[in-house]
Write an enzyme that holds these catalytic residues in place. Sequence first.
Site, mmCIF file in Angstrom:
data_model
loop_
_atom_site.group_PDB
_atom_site.id
_atom_site.type_symbol
_atom_site.label_atom_id
_atom_site.label_comp_id
_atom_site.label_asym_id
_atom_site.label_seq_id
_atom_site.Cartn_x
_atom_site.Cartn_y
_atom_site.Cartn_z
ATOM 1 C CD GLU A 55 -1.618 -2.438 1.212
ATOM 2 O OE1 GLU A 55 -0.621 -2.726 1.920
ATOM 3 O OE2 GLU A 55 -2.255 -3.291 0.570
ATOM 4 C CB ALA A 79 -11.056 1.169 5.262
ATOM 5 C CG PHE A 81 -5.418 -3.434 2.939
ATOM 6 C CD1 PHE A 81 -5.370 -4.208 4.092
ATOM 7 C CD2 PHE A 81 -5.781 -4.041 1.752
ATOM 8 C CE1 PHE A 81 -5.684 -5.556 4.067
ATOM 9 C CE2 PHE A 81 -6.096 -5.394 1.714
ATOM 10 C CZ PHE A 81 -6.051 -6.155 2.876
ATOM 11 C CG HIS A 124 -10.312 -7.386 6.364
ATOM 12 N ND1 HIS A 124 -9.233 -6.529 6.320
ATOM 13 C CD2 HIS A 124 -9.818 -8.630 6.140
ATOM 14 C CE1 HIS A 124 -8.135 -7.229 6.073
ATOM 15 N NE2 HIS A 124 -8.455 -8.499 5.979
#
Length: 325
Positions: A55, A79, A81, A124
């Site tokens: 990322e 999100a 990440f 997550h």
Amino acid sequence: MRDMPYIAAINEAVYLEMARDEDVLLIGQTVTEEHNEAFERDFGPNRVRVTPISETAEIGVAAGAAIAGKRPVVDCTMAEFLLVAMEQVVNEGNRFHYMSGGQVKVPMVLKAGYGFTAGWAGQHTGSIYGLFMGVPGLKVALPSTPADAKGLMATAIRDDNPVLFLHHFLLLLETGPVPEGEHLVPFGVADVKRPGSDVTLVATGWTVHRALAAAGRLAADGIDVEVIDPRTIAPLDIETILASVAKTGRLVLVDQATRHASVATVIAGEVAEHGFSSLRAPIVQVTAMDTTIAYSKTMESFVLPDEEKIVAAVHEVVGARTGVA
């Protein structure tokens, strides 16, 4: 207008903007997978770039490309990440415009999913948008419908500085009417999803649909609920909320984020400061609890806001003045 899934509406917005402007790029780890094949086929590998599983790398590349005049859309997948690349999200790309006295623009969109509360336990499942809504120079969009998803994405791509576009995982396959062709939804303009006169109900993302369902049930009890979706939380349209509270005198806030990291808490503070004289009852917040989402479905449901909790909260604020239970 035609019905289409939420995720298809997002992809259509990206596709149309890429067709309109050759500076728009699509970057990410999965952007050439089968469901995205039209992008690589029609725009080629120079504009649709697969990145390493990093990322920091993909957002860093996007920030550099944006400074150089491109308009990258980064598919960050989830999100959480984004947290790996927080330096670039909240301390670099978002500040260049200000620090250069307006001379440098960083038109990039960071697209990511959130709120996967479907048995995914601690990872997550977070609704972490509250971390970003107060970051200077960063706009944050939270669409709840396919039409708003398309319109907000198009607006995000055309914005001259970073936009965090967060889509809810549990909405991806939900369908709804979407305008054909170019469709833009302005930032900082809330949508009154349902007009009402007794209680103002402000909800974000996935909880907008729970709020509308609760409002339908409450109508049978003779309680007329106005449902507002801010659509973007940075900028946040407080004026529309204050105008509604001035009319109804009561406010219930619904947010999937944990209570002390929620949009609800920020809105409650703004209304307490700027609309206190309009309130006939205390503000009530229906949020997730301040805890990690559990794997157990029973515990997951216990932690999250739902229709029943919203109905109970509305009855609470109505009963605060009238004595209705």
